[in-house]
Design a protein around this motif. Sequence first.
Motif, PDB file in Angstrom:
ATOM      1  N   ASP A  54       0.831  -1.194   0.000  1.00  0.00           N
ATOM      2  CA  ASP A  54       0.000   0.000   0.000  1.00  0.00           C
ATOM      3  C   ASP A  54       0.874   1.255   0.000  1.00  0.00           C
ATOM      4  N   ASP A  55       0.326   2.345  -0.518  1.00  0.00           N
ATOM      5  CA  ASP A  55       1.043   3.633  -0.552  1.00  0.00           C
ATOM      6  C   ASP A  55       2.433   3.449  -1.146  1.00  0.00           C
ATOM      7  N   GLU A 102      -3.825   4.876  -7.056  1.00  0.00           N
ATOM      8  CA  GLU A 102      -4.722   5.331  -5.993  1.00  0.00           C
ATOM      9  C   GLU A 102      -5.051   6.815  -6.125  1.00  0.00           C
TER      10      GLU A 102
END
Length: 280
Positions: free
Chosen positions: A180-181, A237
Amino acid sequence: AAKAAGSQLMIYTAELDESADAAAQLGADLRHSLDDGDFRVVYQPIVELTTTRFEAVEALVRWHHPVRGFVSPVDFIPVAEDNGLIVELGEFVMRTSCHKFAGWRRDLGAAAPSYISVNVSARQLREPEFPDVVAAILAECGLEPAALLVEVTETALFGGGTAVHAVETLHRTGVRIALDDFGTGHSSLGLLRTVPVDVLKVDKSFVDEIIAGGGRAVIVDALIHVSKGLGLRAVAEGVETAEQAAYLRELGYEYAQGYFFGKPVPEPDFTPRALVVDQA
Ligand code: C2E
Ligand code: CA
Ligand code: CA
Ligand code: CA
């Protein structure tokens, strides 16, 4: 701040919010809210850019605080990580979202998303029972492990140890793993050699570089090459505009997530739609 005798009600003041006790207060409130059922899970679509089909959904926790109302996960997740309540809260999110996903499959068949994506913090990964808890939840929902994708941050895996071991165990059982990220933590690229990863979630801050009439967005461009070179799926994202969606698709991104496609909601609408991403 005053505490009503015999109740969990807290009266908040501006001073309390700013005081050093605020985190401890929030931690105590988290405990009560876990018992009282004040948490909900909302779901944000992850979209296939070429077809705009809802490929998957990410589960995101929401806290309806009895006094303060909406409190952002950005504010309470770190507190729950510090006091350990993230273990119980995280299990609630995992169970709730897996049951929800199994229900969509039953009700929608082929129109249901292909997997559910759940955020897991380092503290959960370090619990020795974590892989067994996940396996038990999948079994109780009648889901195969590939129906679940676990999102972990690079920071959670930094330094190796138990967290990396848990990720390896989950991956061996067939649960898929996302970083993630991606690109914002420590040793991003090195991790890809040592941890079994299936999906890179390219952080919103890089997608934000795609601006109307702007030049090349260098990092999203580089990261699609990294993903493809390593045989990983990339998910961009925080896509907020048609122009960003079109630019990402042009670069070769297949999947994206963001307010442009849909905000997190309790019951997403999975009926096929035509989102024209080329009209910026
Ligand atoms: P994240 O995992 O990176 O989740 C994406 C966040 O960006 C979500 O915020 C989502 O609502 C928001 N977002 C999605 N698309 C857009 C967009 O187009 N524009 C903007 N401005 N924002 C967008 P949210 O739900 O407030 O969650 C914040 C963070 O809290 C998450 O970031 C994650 O790190 C953490 N979190 C949320 N739910 C959970 C959970 O169940 N467990 C754990 N461990 N962490 C969670
Ligand atoms: Ca996430
Ligand atoms: Ca993210
Ligand atoms: Ca984030």
